[in-house]
Design a protein around this motif. Structure first.
Motif, PDB file in Angstrom:
ATOM      1  N   ILE A  11       0.861  -1.188   0.000  1.00  0.00           N
ATOM      2  CA  ILE A  11       0.000   0.000   0.000  1.00  0.00           C
ATOM      3  C   ILE A  11       0.894   1.234   0.000  1.00  0.00           C
ATOM      4  CG2 ILE A  11      -1.788   1.298   1.221  1.00  0.00           C
ATOM      5  CD1 ILE A  11      -2.728  -1.344   2.423  1.00  0.00           C
ATOM      6  N   LYS A  12       0.828   1.995  -1.087  1.00  0.00           N
ATOM      7  CA  LYS A  12       1.734   3.120  -1.253  1.00  0.00           C
ATOM      8  C   LYS A  12       1.017   4.454  -1.080  1.00  0.00           C
ATOM      9  CE  LYS A  12       4.630   0.541  -4.495  1.00  0.00           C
ATOM     10  NZ  LYS A  12       5.206   0.490  -5.861  1.00  0.00           N
ATOM     11  N   ILE A  13       1.635   5.310  -0.287  1.00  0.00           N
ATOM     12  CA  ILE A  13       1.150   6.685  -0.140  1.00  0.00           C
ATOM     13  C   ILE A  13       2.195   7.595  -0.768  1.00  0.00           C
ATOM     14  CG2 ILE A  13       0.518   8.526   1.458  1.00  0.00           C
ATOM     15  CD1 ILE A  13      -0.370   6.387   3.436  1.00  0.00           C
ATOM     16  N   HIS A  14       1.810   8.343  -1.771  1.00  0.00           N
ATOM     17  CA  HIS A  14       2.735   9.196  -2.507  1.00  0.00           C
ATOM     18  C   HIS A  14       2.873  10.562  -1.837  1.00  0.00           C
ATOM     19  CE1 HIS A  14       3.004   6.842  -6.421  1.00  0.00           C
ATOM     20  NE2 HIS A  14       2.147   6.159  -5.695  1.00  0.00           N
ATOM     21  N   TRP A  15       4.048  11.115  -1.914  1.00  0.00           N
ATOM     22  CA  TRP A  15       4.284  12.466  -1.411  1.00  0.00           C
ATOM     23  C   TRP A  15       3.322  13.463  -2.055  1.00  0.00           C
ATOM     24  CZ3 TRP A  15       6.738  14.344   2.621  1.00  0.00           C
ATOM     25  CH2 TRP A  15       7.783  13.643   3.200  1.00  0.00           C
ATOM     26  N   TYR A  16       3.099  13.303  -3.341  1.00  0.00           N
ATOM     27  CA  TYR A  16       2.241  14.224  -4.088  1.00  0.00           C
ATOM     28  C   TYR A  16       0.843  14.282  -3.475  1.00  0.00           C
ATOM     29  CZ  TYR A  16       0.400  16.567  -8.289  1.00  0.00           C
ATOM     30  OH  TYR A  16      -0.161  17.461  -9.171  1.00  0.00           O
ATOM     31  N   SER A  17       0.258  13.102  -3.251  1.00  0.00           N
ATOM     32  CA  SER A  17      -1.082  13.026  -2.669  1.00  0.00           C
ATOM     33  C   SER A  17      -1.092  13.546  -1.241  1.00  0.00           C
ATOM     34  CB  SER A  17      -1.581  11.577  -2.691  1.00  0.00           C
ATOM     35  OG  SER A  17      -1.569  11.056  -3.997  1.00  0.00           O
ATOM     36  N   PHE A  18      -0.066  13.183  -0.481  1.00  0.00           N
ATOM     37  CA  PHE A  18       0.017  13.595   0.927  1.00  0.00           C
ATOM     38  C   PHE A  18       0.101  15.113   1.053  1.00  0.00           C
ATOM     39  CE2 PHE A  18       2.849  14.759   4.497  1.00  0.00           C
ATOM     40  CZ  PHE A  18       2.053  14.342   5.550  1.00  0.00           C
ATOM     41  N   LEU A  19       0.921  15.745   0.225  1.00  0.00           N
ATOM     42  CA  LEU A  19       1.097  17.198   0.305  1.00  0.00           C
ATOM     43  C   LEU A  19      -0.158  17.945  -0.159  1.00  0.00           C
ATOM     44  CD1 LEU A  19       4.793  17.436  -0.879  1.00  0.00           C
ATOM     45  CD2 LEU A  19       3.915  18.060   1.372  1.00  0.00           C
ATOM     46  N   ILE A  20      -0.841  17.407  -1.148  1.00  0.00           N
ATOM     47  CA  ILE A  20      -2.106  18.010  -1.569  1.00  0.00           C
ATOM     48  C   ILE A  20      -3.123  17.937  -0.430  1.00  0.00           C
ATOM     49  CG2 ILE A  20      -4.120  17.700  -3.069  1.00  0.00           C
ATOM     50  CD1 ILE A  20      -2.222  17.012  -5.322  1.00  0.00           C
ATOM     51  N   LEU A  21      -3.149  16.794   0.270  1.00  0.00           N
ATOM     52  CA  LEU A  21      -4.063  16.642   1.406  1.00  0.00           C
ATOM     53  C   LEU A  21      -3.734  17.644   2.505  1.00  0.00           C
ATOM     54  CD1 LEU A  21      -6.311  15.121   2.873  1.00  0.00           C
ATOM     55  CD2 LEU A  21      -4.573  13.500   3.698  1.00  0.00           C
ATOM     56  N   ILE A  22      -2.441  17.791   2.830  1.00  0.00           N
ATOM     57  CA  ILE A  22      -2.022  18.761   3.850  1.00  0.00           C
ATOM     58  C   ILE A  22      -2.412  20.175   3.433  1.00  0.00           C
ATOM     59  CG2 ILE A  22      -0.019  19.825   4.963  1.00  0.00           C
ATOM     60  CD1 ILE A  22      -0.749  17.070   6.054  1.00  0.00           C
ATOM     61  N   ALA A  23      -2.192  20.496   2.157  1.00  0.00           N
ATOM     62  CA  ALA A  23      -2.539  21.826   1.644  1.00  0.00           C
ATOM     63  C   ALA A  23      -4.038  22.081   1.785  1.00  0.00           C
ATOM     64  CB  ALA A  23      -2.119  21.941   0.179  1.00  0.00           C
ATOM     65  N   ILE A  24      -4.853  21.072   1.493  1.00  0.00           N
ATOM     66  CA  ILE A  24      -6.304  21.204   1.597  1.00  0.00           C
ATOM     67  C   ILE A  24      -6.729  21.417   3.048  1.00  0.00           C
ATOM     68  CG2 ILE A  24      -8.476  19.917   1.414  1.00  0.00           C
ATOM     69  CD1 ILE A  24      -7.359  18.672  -1.157  1.00  0.00           C
ATOM     70  N   ILE A  25      -6.167  20.650   3.959  1.00  0.00           N
ATOM     71  CA  ILE A  25      -6.531  20.753   5.380  1.00  0.00           C
ATOM     72  C   ILE A  25      -6.196  22.139   5.924  1.00  0.00           C
ATOM     73  CG2 ILE A  25      -5.967  19.927   7.698  1.00  0.00           C
ATOM     74  CD1 ILE A  25      -5.612  17.126   6.461  1.00  0.00           C
ATOM     75  N   ILE A  26      -4.993  22.617   5.628  1.00  0.00           N
ATOM     76  CA  ILE A  26      -4.579  23.939   6.110  1.00  0.00           C
ATOM     77  C   ILE A  26      -5.440  25.030   5.480  1.00  0.00           C
ATOM     78  CG2 ILE A  26      -2.699  25.636   6.107  1.00  0.00           C
ATOM     79  CD1 ILE A  26      -0.751  23.292   6.350  1.00  0.00           C
TER      80      ILE A  26
END
Length: 274
Positions: A11-26
């Motif tokens: 199960i892979k979590i990509h930096w790209y997806s993770f950073l977009i999620l962080i950007a959305i939350i903030i």
């Protein structure tokens, strides 16, 4: 750079997806703080954010796929692989703004004031999201040298990351991220101006981001093209013209007319108290 943040049992979590999620939350957090000050219904704003983000991401992907359709027509399943990159911010902005326009009309909200509250969060999210391009080794500029990157005061870890296949490239993602971060600070300050009018913050966002993107795009090697022109530069020019034109229109209004900070209401309250 390794684009994978975590790989657990396949199960892979990509930096790209993770950073977009962080950007959305903030971004949502900051927007909710601002709308709460303006007495907006939190549940309604959260619902608006949800749809604007979902449709914005879809719009960003569709926009990117359209201008790369010569590739995707033979790789249809890859259209859905957004974790590999390929979100065009201009497509996201257009789709997101249209979503807010529709929902603000539906719920009888001031469209431009909503945008004024949203654009500082948006440009900060852009600053964060650009780092996903770093880990995907994309959205970089032309080939350059190690010494040139040092002269540009690029941090060492970014220089190492920009060594792709033995060739150093300009970190245009980094320049754009810094530009957006500075834009966020400017928009937050401007929005607090006493006589700032509704729509002015949005105009400044369009102008500020588009100026930076126009010049940074000139260095990009993976630009979306329309004929012999870079699409992002065309859209940037259009957005700059829209922003400047509407600012000129706002400047023609009275000093106390259509203010973001409700000074008119405050003046009335003070007058009644006296």
């Amino acid at each position: 750079m390794n684009p994978i943040l975590i790989d657990i049992f396949g199960i892979k979590i990509h930096w790209y997806s993770f950073l977009i999620l962080i950007a959305i939350i903030i971004g949502i957090y900051l927007l909710l703080k601002e709308t709460k000050k303006e007495k907006y219904n939190t549940e309604l704003i959260f619902n608006l954010c949800f749809w604007a983000i979902i449709i914005g991401i879809i719009g960003a992907r569709i926009y990117y796929v359209i201008f790369n359709f010569s590739y995707y027509k033979s790789n249809l399943l890859e259209i859905f692989a957004i974790w590999n990159g390929g979100l065009a911010i201009h497509g996201g902005i257009i789709a997101g703004f249209l979503t807010i326009l529709f929902l603000s009309h539906k719920y009888h909200l001031n469209f431009l004031k909503l945008l004024d509250m949203a654009v500082p969060s948006l440009i900060l999210a852009q600053a964060i999201g650009r780092w996903g391009n770093f880990f995907n080794s994309e959205a970089h500029g032309i080939a350059t040298t190690y010494s040139n990157l040092q002269q540009l005061m690029v941090p060492e870890f970014i220089i190492k990351g920009m060594n792709i296949g033995g060739v150093y490239y300009l970190p245009t993602f980094y320049f754009e991220s810094l530009w957006c971060l500075l834009g966020f600070i400017i928009l937050i300050i401007v929005r607090k101006f006493k006589y700032i009018k509704i729509g002015a913050t949005t105009c400044l966002y369009l102008i500020w981001y588009s100026i930076g993107r126009f010049f940074i795009e000139a260095w990009r090697t993976d630009s979306l093209m329309l004929g012999g022109f870079k699409v992002a530069q065309i859209i940037s020019v259009i957005l700059i013209i829209i922003g400047i034109t509407y600012l000129i229109y706002l400047s023609s209004k009275g000093k106390y007319e259509n203010l973001y900070n409700n000074i008119n209401n405050n003046r009335v309250v003070k007058k009644n108290n006296n």
